[in-house]
Design a protein around this motif. Structure first.
Motif, short mmCIF file in Angstrom:
data_model
loop_
_atom_site.label_atom_id
_atom_site.label_comp_id
_atom_site.label_asym_id
_atom_site.label_seq_id
_atom_site.Cartn_x
_atom_site.Cartn_y
_atom_site.Cartn_z
N ARG A 140 0.87 -1.18 0.00
CA ARG A 140 0.00 0.00 0.00
C ARG A 140 0.90 1.22 0.00
N ILE A 141 0.73 2.08 -0.99
CA ILE A 141 1.56 3.27 -1.14
C ILE A 141 0.70 4.50 -0.86
N LEU A 142 1.10 5.27 0.13
CA LEU A 142 0.40 6.49 0.51
C LEU A 142 1.23 7.67 0.05
N ILE A 143 0.66 8.48 -0.83
CA ILE A 143 1.39 9.64 -1.32
C ILE A 143 0.67 10.91 -0.90
N GLU A 144 1.45 11.92 -0.60
CA GLU A 144 0.91 13.22 -0.26
C GLU A 144 1.44 14.22 -1.26
N GLY A 145 0.54 14.94 -1.89
CA GLY A 145 0.94 15.92 -2.88
C GLY A 145 -0.20 16.21 -3.83
N ASP A 146 -0.01 17.20 -4.65
CA ASP A 146 -1.03 17.63 -5.60
C ASP A 146 -0.78 17.02 -6.98
N LEU A 147 -0.87 15.70 -7.05
CA LEU A 147 -0.65 15.00 -8.32
C LEU A 147 -1.98 14.78 -9.02
N ASN A 148 -1.97 14.91 -10.34
CA ASN A 148 -3.19 14.63 -11.10
C ASN A 148 -3.29 13.11 -11.33
N GLU A 149 -4.41 12.67 -11.90
CA GLU A 149 -4.65 11.24 -12.10
C GLU A 149 -3.58 10.58 -12.98
N GLU A 150 -3.14 11.27 -13.99
CA GLU A 150 -2.11 10.72 -14.87
C GLU A 150 -0.80 10.52 -14.10
N GLN A 151 -0.45 11.46 -13.24
CA GLN A 151 0.77 11.33 -12.44
C GLN A 151 0.63 10.19 -11.43
N VAL A 152 -0.54 10.04 -10.83
CA VAL A 152 -0.77 8.95 -9.88
C VAL A 152 -0.63 7.60 -10.58
N GLU A 153 -1.16 7.48 -11.78
CA GLU A 153 -1.02 6.24 -12.54
C GLU A 153 0.44 5.97 -12.86
N VAL B 59 3.01 6.96 -11.05
CA VAL B 59 3.62 6.56 -9.78
C VAL B 59 3.34 5.07 -9.53
N ARG B 60 2.12 4.63 -9.81
CA ARG B 60 1.76 3.21 -9.65
C ARG B 60 2.64 2.34 -10.55
N TYR B 61 2.85 2.76 -11.77
CA TYR B 61 3.71 2.02 -12.70
C TYR B 61 5.16 1.99 -12.21
N ILE B 62 5.66 3.13 -11.81
CA ILE B 62 7.05 3.24 -11.34
C ILE B 62 7.26 2.38 -10.10
N ALA B 63 6.27 2.32 -9.22
CA ALA B 63 6.38 1.49 -8.02
C ALA B 63 6.61 0.03 -8.39
N GLY B 64 5.98 -0.42 -9.46
CA GLY B 64 6.16 -1.79 -9.92
C GLY B 64 7.49 -2.04 -10.60
N ARG B 65 8.23 -0.99 -10.88
CA ARG B 65 9.53 -1.12 -11.54
C ARG B 65 10.70 -0.97 -10.56
N CYS B 66 10.40 -0.83 -9.27
CA CYS B 66 11.49 -0.64 -8.29
C CYS B 66 12.32 -1.92 -8.17
N PRO B 67 13.57 -1.81 -7.75
CA PRO B 67 14.45 -2.98 -7.67
C PRO B 67 13.93 -4.09 -6.75
N VAL B 68 13.28 -3.74 -5.66
CA VAL B 68 12.77 -4.76 -4.74
C VAL B 68 11.67 -5.57 -5.40
N THR B 69 10.72 -4.89 -6.03
CA THR B 69 9.62 -5.58 -6.71
C THR B 69 10.15 -6.47 -7.82
N ARG B 70 11.06 -5.94 -8.61
CA ARG B 70 11.61 -6.73 -9.72
C ARG B 70 12.36 -7.96 -9.24
N THR B 71 13.06 -7.84 -8.12
CA THR B 71 13.78 -8.98 -7.55
C THR B 71 12.80 -10.05 -7.07
N LEU B 72 11.76 -9.63 -6.37
CA LEU B 72 10.77 -10.59 -5.87
C LEU B 72 10.03 -11.28 -7.01
N GLU B 73 9.72 -10.57 -8.06
CA GLU B 73 9.02 -11.15 -9.20
C GLU B 73 9.91 -12.09 -10.00
#
Length: 90
Positions: free
Chosen positions: A48-61, A63-77
């Motif tokens: 669960r990722i909690l972000i604080e800031g004035d991001l629009n929907e495109e930016q939030v999407e 961020v969701r994509y980038i979270a899936g590309r982090c080194p920890v996620t990629r290693t586990l997958e």
């Protein structure tokens, strides 16, 4: 870390990021399309990722994509091989 670095580089108005995670083992039959490999259970990791800031929907999407590309996620997958080394000292 990956999200912070990405949003800073893009100069997006992100003030903070908090990540919560949990782990549980569930029966593989709970997943309709799970390809079983003789294991009855699946390790389910919920992030669960909690972000604080004035991001629009495109930016939030993004961020969701980038979270899936982090080194920890990629290693586990990638299903890494874990080697345990036990050394007795003294």
């Amino acid at each position: 870390m990956t999200i912070l670095l990405y949003t800073r580089r893009k100069d997006w108005p992100l003030r903070s990021v908090e990540v919560e995670s949990g782990h549980r083992r569930v029966h593989c039959s709970d997943y309709e399309n799970y390809e079983t490999d003789a294991r009855a259970f699946v390790d389910e990791i919920k992030v669960r990722i909690l972000i604080e800031g004035d991001l629009n929907e495109e930016q939030v999407e993004r961020v969701r994509y980038i979270a899936g590309r982090c080194p920890v996620t990629r290693t586990l997958e990638a299903k890494p091989v874990i080697l345990h080394e036990v050394e007795v000292v003294g």
